[in-house]
Design an enzyme around this catalytic site. Structure first.
Site, PDB file in Angstrom:
ATOM      1  N   TYR A  12       0.864  -1.183   0.000  1.00 15.22           N
ATOM      2  CA  TYR A  12       0.000   0.000   0.000  1.00 15.22           C
ATOM      3  C   TYR A  12       0.907   1.242   0.000  1.00 15.22           C
ATOM      4  O   TYR A  12       0.881   2.072   0.902  1.00 15.22           O
ATOM      5  CB  TYR A  12      -1.006   0.004   1.150  1.00 15.22           C
ATOM      6  CG  TYR A  12      -2.285   0.656   0.691  1.00 15.22           C
ATOM      7  CD1 TYR A  12      -3.110   0.011  -0.228  1.00 15.22           C
ATOM      8  CD2 TYR A  12      -2.625   1.940   1.090  1.00 15.22           C
ATOM      9  CE1 TYR A  12      -4.250   0.621  -0.721  1.00 15.22           C
ATOM     10  CE2 TYR A  12      -3.757   2.566   0.609  1.00 15.22           C
ATOM     11  CZ  TYR A  12      -4.561   1.887  -0.296  1.00 15.22           C
ATOM     12  OH  TYR A  12      -5.686   2.492  -0.791  1.00 15.22           O
ATOM     13  N   LEU A  13       1.684   1.302  -1.069  1.00 16.34           N
ATOM     14  CA  LEU A  13       2.801   2.249  -1.137  1.00 16.34           C
ATOM     15  C   LEU A  13       2.361   3.704  -1.162  1.00 16.34           C
ATOM     16  O   LEU A  13       1.310   4.048  -1.708  1.00 16.34           O
ATOM     17  CB  LEU A  13       3.624   1.960  -2.401  1.00 16.34           C
ATOM     18  CG  LEU A  13       4.186   0.542  -2.523  1.00 16.34           C
ATOM     19  CD1 LEU A  13       5.013   0.423  -3.799  1.00 16.34           C
ATOM     20  CD2 LEU A  13       5.019   0.153  -1.306  1.00 16.34           C
ATOM     21  N   HIS A  14       3.196   4.524  -0.566  1.00 23.84           N
ATOM     22  CA  HIS A  14       3.020   5.978  -0.621  1.00 23.84           C
ATOM     23  C   HIS A  14       4.404   6.604  -0.866  1.00 23.84           C
ATOM     24  O   HIS A  14       5.410   5.868  -0.977  1.00 23.84           O
ATOM     25  CB  HIS A  14       2.372   6.502   0.662  1.00 23.84           C
ATOM     26  CG  HIS A  14       3.034   6.009   1.917  1.00 23.84           C
ATOM     27  ND1 HIS A  14       4.306   6.366   2.274  1.00 23.84           N
ATOM     28  CD2 HIS A  14       2.612   5.145   2.878  1.00 23.84           C
ATOM     29  CE1 HIS A  14       4.630   5.792   3.405  1.00 23.84           C
ATOM     30  NE2 HIS A  14       3.620   5.016   3.802  1.00 23.84           N
TER      31      HIS A  14
ATOM     32  N   HIS B 128       7.473   5.292   1.045  1.00 25.35           N
ATOM     33  CA  HIS B 128       8.135   4.070   0.567  1.00 25.35           C
ATOM     34  C   HIS B 128       9.025   4.389  -0.634  1.00 25.35           C
ATOM     35  O   HIS B 128      10.123   3.861  -0.770  1.00 25.35           O
ATOM     36  CB  HIS B 128       7.093   3.037   0.112  1.00 25.35           C
ATOM     37  CG  HIS B 128       6.224   2.515   1.215  1.00 25.35           C
ATOM     38  ND1 HIS B 128       4.875   2.796   1.297  1.00 25.35           N
ATOM     39  CD2 HIS B 128       6.508   1.724   2.265  1.00 25.35           C
ATOM     40  CE1 HIS B 128       4.378   2.191   2.350  1.00 25.35           C
ATOM     41  NE2 HIS B 128       5.331   1.532   2.961  1.00 25.35           N
TER      42      HIS B 128
ATOM     43  N   GLN C 176      12.878   6.141   9.117  1.00 26.40           N
ATOM     44  CA  GLN C 176      13.000   6.706  10.464  1.00 26.40           C
ATOM     45  C   GLN C 176      11.622   6.834  11.135  1.00 26.40           C
ATOM     46  O   GLN C 176      11.529   6.922  12.352  1.00 26.40           O
ATOM     47  CB  GLN C 176      13.699   8.075  10.366  1.00 26.40           C
ATOM     48  CG  GLN C 176      13.753   8.890  11.655  1.00 26.40           C
ATOM     49  CD  GLN C 176      14.531   8.198  12.770  1.00 26.40           C
ATOM     50  OE1 GLN C 176      15.368   7.333  12.522  1.00 26.40           O
ATOM     51  NE2 GLN C 176      14.230   8.576  14.010  1.00 26.40           N
ATOM     52  N   LYS C 177      10.569   6.826  10.334  1.00 27.94           N
ATOM     53  CA  LYS C 177       9.216   6.895  10.905  1.00 27.94           C
ATOM     54  C   LYS C 177       9.021   5.781  11.938  1.00 27.94           C
ATOM     55  O   LYS C 177       8.475   5.986  13.009  1.00 27.94           O
ATOM     56  CB  LYS C 177       8.247   6.806   9.743  1.00 27.94           C
ATOM     57  CG  LYS C 177       6.839   6.395   9.958  1.00 27.94           C
ATOM     58  CD  LYS C 177       5.924   7.324  10.608  1.00 27.94           C
ATOM     59  CE  LYS C 177       4.598   6.657  10.865  1.00 27.94           C
ATOM     60  NZ  LYS C 177       4.445   5.369  10.226  1.00 27.94           N
ATOM     61  N   ASP C 178       9.515   4.560  11.616  1.00 30.81           N
ATOM     62  CA  ASP C 178       9.485   3.454  12.570  1.00 30.81           C
ATOM     63  C   ASP C 178      10.830   3.432  13.294  1.00 30.81           C
ATOM     64  O   ASP C 178      11.665   2.546  13.081  1.00 30.81           O
ATOM     65  CB  ASP C 178       9.244   2.125  11.830  1.00 30.81           C
ATOM     66  CG  ASP C 178       7.883   2.109  11.175  1.00 30.81           C
ATOM     67  OD1 ASP C 178       6.882   2.000  11.879  1.00 30.81           O
ATOM     68  OD2 ASP C 178       7.818   2.232   9.934  1.00 30.81           O
TER      69      ASP C 178
ATOM     70  N   SER D  23       0.841   3.937   5.634  1.00 27.05           N
ATOM     71  CA  SER D  23      -0.244   3.231   4.941  1.00 27.05           C
ATOM     72  C   SER D  23      -1.509   3.254   5.787  1.00 27.05           C
ATOM     73  O   SER D  23      -2.617   3.165   5.271  1.00 27.05           O
ATOM     74  CB  SER D  23       0.157   1.781   4.678  1.00 27.05           C
ATOM     75  OG  SER D  23       1.366   1.749   3.963  1.00 27.05           O
ATOM     76  N   ARG D  24      -1.351   3.370   7.093  1.00 30.99           N
ATOM     77  CA  ARG D  24      -2.525   3.347   7.990  1.00 30.99           C
ATOM     78  C   ARG D  24      -3.300   4.672   7.963  1.00 30.99           C
ATOM     79  O   ARG D  24      -4.409   4.731   8.493  1.00 30.99           O
ATOM     80  CB  ARG D  24      -2.092   3.023   9.419  1.00 30.99           C
ATOM     81  CG  ARG D  24      -1.663   1.568   9.595  1.00 30.99           C
ATOM     82  CD  ARG D  24      -1.463   1.203  11.053  1.00 30.99           C
ATOM     83  NE  ARG D  24      -1.356  -0.230  11.232  1.00 30.99           N
ATOM     84  CZ  ARG D  24      -0.207  -0.912  11.351  1.00 30.99           C
ATOM     85  NH1 ARG D  24       0.942  -0.268  11.302  1.00 30.99           N
ATOM     86  NH2 ARG D  24      -0.226  -2.213  11.515  1.00 30.99           N
TER      87      ARG D  24
HETATM   88  O1  PAF Z   1       7.998  -1.429   8.393  1.00 28.58           O
HETATM   89  C1  PAF Z   1       7.324  -2.326   7.833  1.00 28.58           C
HETATM   90  O2  PAF Z   1       6.579  -2.066   6.895  1.00 28.58           O
HETATM   91  C2  PAF Z   1       7.432  -3.755   8.355  1.00 28.58           C
HETATM   92  O3  PAF Z   1       7.565  -3.782   9.744  1.00 28.58           O
HETATM   93  C3  PAF Z   1       8.549  -4.556   7.687  1.00 28.58           C
HETATM   94  C4  PAF Z   1       9.918  -3.970   7.994  1.00 28.58           C
HETATM   95  C5  PAF Z   1       8.333  -4.578   6.188  1.00 28.58           C
HETATM   96  C6  PAF Z   1       8.533  -5.995   8.203  1.00 28.58           C
HETATM   97  O4  PAF Z   1       7.327  -6.624   7.919  1.00 28.58           O
END
Ligand code: PAF
Length: 282
Positions: free
Chosen positions: A32-34, A37, A149-151, A187-188
């Site tokens: 669900y690319l943006h 990504h 870096q978001k995660d 994506s959320r």
């Molecule tokens: O960040 C994500 O989208 C997921 O946690 C990842 C790294 C693709 C692992 O499923």
């Protein structure tokens, strides 16, 4: 661009690229690319010749009652965007390809760094992430892999895993991409109702206020945390999961800001849980 479903073909593709002397980059995603990504793809292209993007909604990293079933999926749209973005191959395995029926017994666990922040609210989440990322690294064997870096906690955990387990690749962490109004891309975000979408701007606003306080000399982490909480609590549609101020390498809570600090938060808007963060250096 090739869309690859099987592990065998994925390995073959990588072998072909290596024989041609190419360096491989991996951008792991759940699809669900943006634009966020696609910015990871751009970062990868700066550091390697051929980018493989994995698209796999990994059941192992979702807890009971979380949004695994509802997570948005659209491989056709993703393929178009990935191709335009310069991806050479998408690896989109099925769940059965990654976790064959009949029992799955092997996991990768990173200790300590996974205990707080999202690890506390989502037990088992990081074990699912590190396990699938290890599997993807083993299948694709990339020279580099790019995470956002978001995660922030995920990026720190993966960097540690790669270091601790001597995985032969380099991790690149790419900056957070934001919508024009400041909301971190995710994506959320599609789950948000129009009023929740508007309310969600409180996250970047609160982080900016904390950043300004730090820039103006405030060193008490509690003052920053309170300022963030006050902003968010003033937004009726927002419900705080956590607001944490931690060291940007060890993720340990700090009382006095010193060095590289991660200000991280997770906040619910209705059923949608959004995360955002900011690094401050003092
Ligand atoms: O960040 C994500 O989208 C997921 O946690 C990842 C790294 C693709 C692992 O499923």
């Amino acid at each position: 661009m090739e869309v690859i479903r099987g592990i065998g073909r994925m390995r073959e593709f990588v072998r072909e690229q290596r024989l041609a002397g190419k360096q491989i980059g991996l951008v792991p995603t759940m699809g669900y690319l943006h634009a966020g990504h696609l910015s990871l793809v751009q970062e990868a292209l700066k550091a390697c010749d051929v980018v493989v993007m994995s698209i796999f909604v990994n059941p192992l990293q979702f807890g009971v009652g979380e949004d695994y079933e509802d997570y948005p999926r659209d491989l056709t749209r993703d393929s178009e965007l990935a191709e335009e973005g310069g991806v050479a191959a998408i690896f989109a395995p099925s769940v059965a390809e990654m976790y064959p029926p009949g029992g799955y017994y092997s996991y990768v666990d990173v200790e300590k760094l996974t205990e707080g922040l999202c690890g506390k609210s989502r037990p088992g989440h990081f074990r699912g992430v590190t396990t699938v990322v290890t599997k993807l690294f083993n299948i694709v064997q990339p020279d580099i892999a790019v995470f956002g870096q978001k995660d922030a906690q995920q990026a720190i955990v993966i960097q540690r895993m790669v270091r601790d387990l001597n995985m032969p690749l380099r991790i690149i962490v790419a900056p957070i991409m934001r919508e024009a109004d400041g909301l971190a891309m995710s994506s959320r975000n599609v789950y948000l109702s129009p009023s929740e979408r508007k309310a969600s701007l409180v996250l970047s606003r609160a982080l900016n206020i904390a950043g300004e306080l730090a820039a103006n000399g405030e060193r008490d982490a509690n003052v920053l945390r309170k300022a963030i909480e006050t902003q968010i609590q003033a937004e009726p549609l927002a419900r705080i999961d956590y607001v944490e101020i931690v060291g940007a390498e060890d993720l340990k809570p700090v009382e006095i800001l010193q060095g590289r600090i991660l200000i991280a938060l997770a906040v619910f808007f209705g059923k949608t849980r959004l995360i955002d963060n900011r690094i401050v250096e003092v």
